[in-house]
Design an enzyme around this catalytic site. Structure first.
Site, PDB file in Angstrom:
ATOM      1  N   ARG A  22       0.678  -1.170  -0.049  1.00 44.26           N
ATOM      2  CA  ARG A  22       0.049  -0.154   0.000  1.00 44.26           C
ATOM      3  C   ARG A  22       0.682   1.241  -0.035  1.00 44.26           C
ATOM      4  O   ARG A  22       0.622   2.363  -0.693  1.00 44.26           O
ATOM      5  CB  ARG A  22      -0.749   0.103   1.333  1.00 44.26           C
ATOM      6  CG  ARG A  22      -2.221  -0.511   1.216  1.00 44.26           C
ATOM      7  CD  ARG A  22      -2.744  -1.011   2.443  1.00 44.26           C
ATOM      8  NE  ARG A  22      -1.643  -2.081   2.985  1.00 44.26           N
ATOM      9  CZ  ARG A  22      -1.622  -3.345   2.623  1.00 44.26           C
ATOM     10  NH1 ARG A  22      -2.825  -3.895   1.867  1.00 44.26           N
ATOM     11  NH2 ARG A  22      -0.882  -4.347   2.921  1.00 44.26           N
ATOM     12  N   THR A  23       1.787   1.245   0.861  1.00 46.42           N
ATOM     13  CA  THR A  23       2.459   2.540   0.943  1.00 46.42           C
ATOM     14  C   THR A  23       3.342   2.822  -0.219  1.00 46.42           C
ATOM     15  O   THR A  23       2.985   4.025  -0.779  1.00 46.42           O
ATOM     16  CB  THR A  23       3.682   2.394   2.346  1.00 46.42           C
ATOM     17  OG1 THR A  23       2.834   2.127   3.552  1.00 46.42           O
ATOM     18  CG2 THR A  23       4.162   3.924   2.518  1.00 46.42           C
ATOM     19  N   ARG A  25      11.401   3.934   3.070  1.00 49.45           N
ATOM     20  CA  ARG A  25      11.008   3.174   4.038  1.00 49.45           C
ATOM     21  C   ARG A  25      12.520   2.152   4.410  1.00 49.45           C
ATOM     22  O   ARG A  25      13.130   1.668   3.651  1.00 49.45           O
ATOM     23  CB  ARG A  25       9.931   2.125   3.711  1.00 49.45           C
ATOM     24  CG  ARG A  25       9.803   0.785   4.617  1.00 49.45           C
ATOM     25  CD  ARG A  25       8.642   0.297   4.188  1.00 49.45           C
ATOM     26  NE  ARG A  25       7.291   0.882   4.742  1.00 49.45           N
ATOM     27  CZ  ARG A  25       5.815   0.184   4.940  1.00 49.45           C
ATOM     28  NH1 ARG A  25       5.851  -0.705   4.380  1.00 49.45           N
ATOM     29  NH2 ARG A  25       4.942   0.953   4.966  1.00 49.45           N
ATOM     30  N   HIS A  80       5.373   6.205  11.613  1.00 52.01           N
ATOM     31  CA  HIS A  80       4.680   6.285  10.266  1.00 52.01           C
ATOM     32  C   HIS A  80       4.079   7.148  10.035  1.00 52.01           C
ATOM     33  O   HIS A  80       2.714   7.015  10.049  1.00 52.01           O
ATOM     34  CB  HIS A  80       4.104   4.653   9.970  1.00 52.01           C
ATOM     35  CG  HIS A  80       3.927   4.164   8.457  1.00 52.01           C
ATOM     36  ND1 HIS A  80       3.918   5.115   7.546  1.00 52.01           N
ATOM     37  CD2 HIS A  80       3.507   2.958   8.429  1.00 52.01           C
ATOM     38  CE1 HIS A  80       3.607   4.243   6.524  1.00 52.01           C
ATOM     39  NE2 HIS A  80       3.272   3.024   7.081  1.00 52.01           N
ATOM     40  N   LYS A 101      25.324  -5.708  -2.700  1.00 53.48           N
ATOM     41  CA  LYS A 101      26.967  -6.001  -2.915  1.00 53.48           C
ATOM     42  C   LYS A 101      27.702  -5.084  -1.908  1.00 53.48           C
ATOM     43  O   LYS A 101      28.973  -5.153  -1.678  1.00 53.48           O
ATOM     44  CB  LYS A 101      27.526  -5.216  -4.376  1.00 53.48           C
ATOM     45  CG  LYS A 101      26.797  -5.646  -5.649  1.00 53.48           C
ATOM     46  CD  LYS A 101      27.293  -4.687  -6.651  1.00 53.48           C
ATOM     47  CE  LYS A 101      26.600  -5.251  -7.966  1.00 53.48           C
ATOM     48  NZ  LYS A 101      27.032  -4.314  -8.930  1.00 53.48           N
TER      49      LYS A 101
HETATM   50  C1  NCD Z   1       2.001  -0.952   7.982  1.00 58.21           C
HETATM   51  C2  NCD Z   1       3.427  -0.744   8.187  1.00 58.21           C
HETATM   52  O1  NCD Z   1       4.280  -0.952   7.428  1.00 58.21           O
HETATM   53  O2  NCD Z   1       3.955  -0.279   9.320  1.00 58.21           O
HETATM   54  N1  NCD Z   1       1.485  -1.093   6.967  1.00 58.21           N
HETATM   55  C3  NCD Z   1       1.408  -0.199   6.136  1.00 58.21           C
HETATM   56  O3  NCD Z   1       2.406   0.779   5.777  1.00 58.21           O
HETATM   57  N2  NCD Z   1       0.078   0.170   5.793  1.00 58.21           N
HETATM   58  C4  NCD Z   1       1.624  -1.975   9.097  1.00 58.21           C
HETATM   59  C5  NCD Z   1       2.329  -3.588   9.108  1.00 58.21           C
HETATM   60  O4  NCD Z   1       3.045  -3.685   8.493  1.00 58.21           O
HETATM   61  O5  NCD Z   1       1.602  -4.163   9.908  1.00 58.21           O
END
Ligand code: NCD
Length: 302
Positions: free
Chosen positions: A54-55, A103, A131, A82
């Protein structure tokens, strides 16, 4: 000097900033299918060193809806394999892109990236830490469904120790004056320092319990057990089996209660619940696009 505007933590935002994001996201949502060309010379890079559906996709969608081009770093096929250092990789991406959406499994990685990059850095999740854009989506979703955030009875349920979405959200809910109950299995409670910070800052008093009770709640926000952050994956599996939203539990929910989840969901919400009028997590995920459009616009506009 080039002015850059990063988004690293929800704690960097004032309530007025969050309100501005929520308003801007509502405008974006109304115009989602219009061609935006405001940022057609801009290029966004998604740099995901940890798994995401999703993100990553909603950021890419948001960037494209704003008329931007997008490139994506593929961690498994990158020179990180590497042995290239994280900061070198970021400096390279910084040379190509106008904004970096990052991320990383390591807490603090987005801050480090922001220190070496010229382009704005948006934290798309760092380890169990923060987040911020998920929290903006969550607040937007709650406000849209319930008309307000302040005064609502919100229960945060699941692995509150490792879930970054929950840490950020507690802060966001505190900012808006919601009444929060933290419900976690023993051993997976939220870091007391995080709870204390939010309580001290916003005067909220979060109730804490291991009893999965949703009666009377306006919002029940569930997250999965974050297996990848456990030393013992078997222990994580056992906990996951014991902490579930069952149809029977849902029978006792208040009318109009919304059931939220940042997704991915595993066994903690069985698939049969998707059809329940309480289930709100797919609508929540869809809100990721307008909210992230608002974030990209803001970070690029300085
Ligand atoms: C979450 C995350 O990656 O922190 N997912 C997201 O970004 N929608 C939640 C999760 O991984 O449980």
């Amino acid at each position: 000097m080039v002015f850059v505007h990063d988004l690293i933590s929800i704690r960097d935002l004032e309530k007025s900033d969050v309100e501005r994001y929520l308003e801007s996201a509502a405008d974006m949502e109304k115009n989602l299918y219009l061609m935006h060309d405001r940022f057609k010379e801009k290029l966004a890079a998604t740099a995901f060193f940890e798994a995401s559906t999703r993100t990553n996709l909603s950021f890419q969608t948001a960037a494209q809806r704003l008329g931007m081009s997008v490139v994506s770093y593929n961690h498994a096929a990158s020179s990180s394999q590497k042995g290239e250092s994280f900061t070198d990789t970021i400096k390279i991406i910084d040379g190509y892109a106008d904004i970096i959406i990052l991320r990383h499994p390591m807490e603090g990685a987005p801050k480090l990236a922001a220190d070496v990059a010229r382009a704005p850095v948006v934290n798309a999740g760092d380890g169990g830490n923060q987040h911020p854009t998920q929290t903006l989506i969550d607040l937007y979703t709650i406000k849209k469904a319930k008309g307000k955030i302040g005064g609502l009875d919100v229960r945060l349920v699941g692995d509150l120790k490792h879930a970054r979405a929950m840490r950020s959200l507690l802060y966001g809910l505190g900012m808006f004056g919601a009444k929060v109950t933290l419900i976690a299995p023993a051993g997976l409670e939220m870091d007391p320092a995080v709870v204390e910070e939010t309580e001290g800052k916003f005067g909220l008093k979060a109730e804490q319990t291991a009893k999965l009770d949703i009666a009377g709640a306006d919002v029940v926000y569930v997250c999965r057990i974050q297996k990848e952050r456990f030393d013992d994956p078997y222990a994580a599996q056992k906990l996951q089996e014991s902490f579930r939203i069952s149809p029977e539990l849902l029978d006792g929910a208040k009318e109009g209660m919304i059931l939220m989840h940042p997704l991915p969901k595993l066994d903690e919400i069985p698939p049969g619940i998707d059809a329940s009028p309480h289930a709100h997590y797919f609508a929540q995920a869809k809100n990721g696009v307008p909210v992230r459009m608002a974030v990209l616009q803001d970070c690029l506009s300085g």
